[in-house]
Design an enzyme around this catalytic site. Sequence first.
Site, short mmCIF file in Angstrom:
data_model
loop_
_atom_site.label_atom_id
_atom_site.label_comp_id
_atom_site.label_asym_id
_atom_site.label_seq_id
_atom_site.Cartn_x
_atom_site.Cartn_y
_atom_site.Cartn_z
N CYS A 163 -29.77 -33.93 -58.29
CA CYS A 163 -28.57 -33.22 -57.84
C CYS A 163 -27.98 -33.81 -56.57
O CYS A 163 -26.93 -33.35 -56.10
CB CYS A 163 -28.89 -31.75 -57.65
SG CYS A 163 -29.59 -31.02 -59.16
N HIS A 303 -25.73 -26.73 -50.20
CA HIS A 303 -26.18 -27.02 -51.57
C HIS A 303 -26.18 -25.70 -52.34
O HIS A 303 -25.69 -25.65 -53.46
CB HIS A 303 -27.57 -27.65 -51.54
CG HIS A 303 -28.03 -28.12 -52.87
ND1 HIS A 303 -27.35 -29.07 -53.60
CD2 HIS A 303 -29.10 -27.76 -53.63
CE1 HIS A 303 -27.99 -29.29 -54.74
NE2 HIS A 303 -29.04 -28.50 -54.79
N GLU A 314 -32.79 -23.71 -47.42
CA GLU A 314 -31.62 -24.37 -46.83
C GLU A 314 -31.13 -23.59 -45.61
O GLU A 314 -30.72 -24.17 -44.61
CB GLU A 314 -30.50 -24.52 -47.85
CG GLU A 314 -29.34 -25.38 -47.31
CD GLU A 314 -28.26 -25.66 -48.34
OE1 GLU A 314 -28.29 -25.07 -49.43
OE2 GLU A 314 -27.37 -26.50 -48.03
N LYS A 335 -20.64 -23.51 -55.36
CA LYS A 335 -21.29 -23.40 -56.67
C LYS A 335 -21.21 -21.98 -57.21
O LYS A 335 -21.44 -21.75 -58.40
CB LYS A 335 -22.75 -23.85 -56.58
CG LYS A 335 -22.94 -25.33 -56.32
CD LYS A 335 -24.41 -25.72 -56.31
CE LYS A 335 -24.61 -27.21 -56.08
NZ LYS A 335 -24.34 -27.63 -54.69
N HIS A 340 -23.34 -25.30 -60.96
CA HIS A 340 -24.00 -26.46 -60.36
C HIS A 340 -23.79 -27.67 -61.26
O HIS A 340 -24.32 -27.75 -62.37
CB HIS A 340 -25.49 -26.16 -60.19
CG HIS A 340 -26.26 -27.21 -59.46
ND1 HIS A 340 -25.66 -28.33 -58.91
CD2 HIS A 340 -27.58 -27.31 -59.17
CE1 HIS A 340 -26.57 -29.07 -58.34
NE2 HIS A 340 -27.75 -28.48 -58.47
N PHE A 399 -34.05 -32.42 -57.13
CA PHE A 399 -35.44 -32.49 -57.61
C PHE A 399 -36.02 -33.84 -57.21
O PHE A 399 -35.36 -34.88 -57.31
CB PHE A 399 -35.50 -32.36 -59.13
CG PHE A 399 -35.24 -30.97 -59.66
CD1 PHE A 399 -35.30 -29.86 -58.85
CD2 PHE A 399 -34.96 -30.78 -61.01
CE1 PHE A 399 -35.08 -28.58 -59.35
CE2 PHE A 399 -34.73 -29.51 -61.53
CZ PHE A 399 -34.79 -28.41 -60.70
#
Length: 413
Positions: A163, A303, A314, A335, A340, A399
């Site tokens: 991502c 994010h 985060e 998002k 996403h 990831f």
Amino acid sequence: MQNRVVITGMGVISPLGLDVENFWANLTSGISGVDYITFFDTENYATRIAAEIKDFNPTDFLEKKEARRMDRFTHFAMAAAGQAIKDAELKLETLNRERIGVILGSGIGGIGTLEEQHNILINRGPDRISPFFITMLIPNMGAGQIAIAYGLRGYNMATVSACASGNNALGDAYSLIKQGYTDVMIAGGAEAPITPLAIAGFCSMKAMSTYNEEPKKASRPFDSNRDGFVIGEGAAMLVLEKLEHALVRGAKIYAEIAGYGCTCDAYHITAPEPDGKGAAKAMELAMLDAGVSTSDIDYINAHGTSTPLGDKVETMAIKHLFNGSTGRLAVSSTKSMTGHLLGAAGGVEAVTCVMTICKKVVPPTINYDHPDPECDLDYVPNKARPMPVKIALNNSLGFGGHNVSLLFREFEG
């Protein structure tokens, strides 16, 4: 001597619109692009929602023969790149195309093509596989097709960091121009992951929201009732240009990209480092690169995927970086509206940061109804906020522990 890098063109294909103007209008109106999946039957799936692009026709942007030889993620990339090049008013026939390159980020590449051709193999045999199967599948082909279409003979690459792929693409493009390797880069991200196999895989990981009854309420970053991310698709490409090159040709300049920070948690394949120090370090490196401090940051496009652990960590990372002094800082997760977009997220959210600087409006985090005591920043809840933004950070966390931050700054000549 290092070059300054400016943004002179942008293109977006997203669940909220097929160009920058419509995307921005819907984003700042708090409209959700999430709905029920229509691409395939989801009866046996735990998650039945996504942010699909339903009104995209590749032949609006490509010749029919070309379109048939490309995966959907490349369709998106080609369309967004065409918009960005047109927006930048690049007269390519007058420029040195050996000094113009392309970097495209994509986390998965042509997974739709992979599934389709595997079904053909099983049901019709190996001699019926398309001769274009491999070239449609591989993630670098989006960048390759853009270069072929426009004769761009400079640096060409694909970034694959889950991502964070789109942010890595933009950051690497910025670095190449800054160091003098090239003059112009077309960079961003593209993804088309709403396929039966990909959705089944993310369902098996229990990474996605199962808020199936209310699709438009499902992506709820930083809300205490968040239960996972909502997948989306699309692309965004930006034209990055050496400042002197842009000035010589009289280009309009949207903003400057002035900082790039990149770290790895080195902790777990999917879970973030519990204290958020890796993400905080990426933001710190971007600020050091730009020569600014936390007191200069007006806005962070988080994010913020709507996962219980990710949003909490985060938040901790931002608070750690700011040493608790986040009083005037605005943070939002777009998002909540786009879903996403995985490897395309960094590109779409880079456009969001640039538009935030240009339009002096911060888009909201929608579906923020129940505050979470562990997520206690100013998330610009539910309504866009007019405010001056001179410096914005864009976070992408992927990831594998990838942490990437980009810093955008209002252009001052």
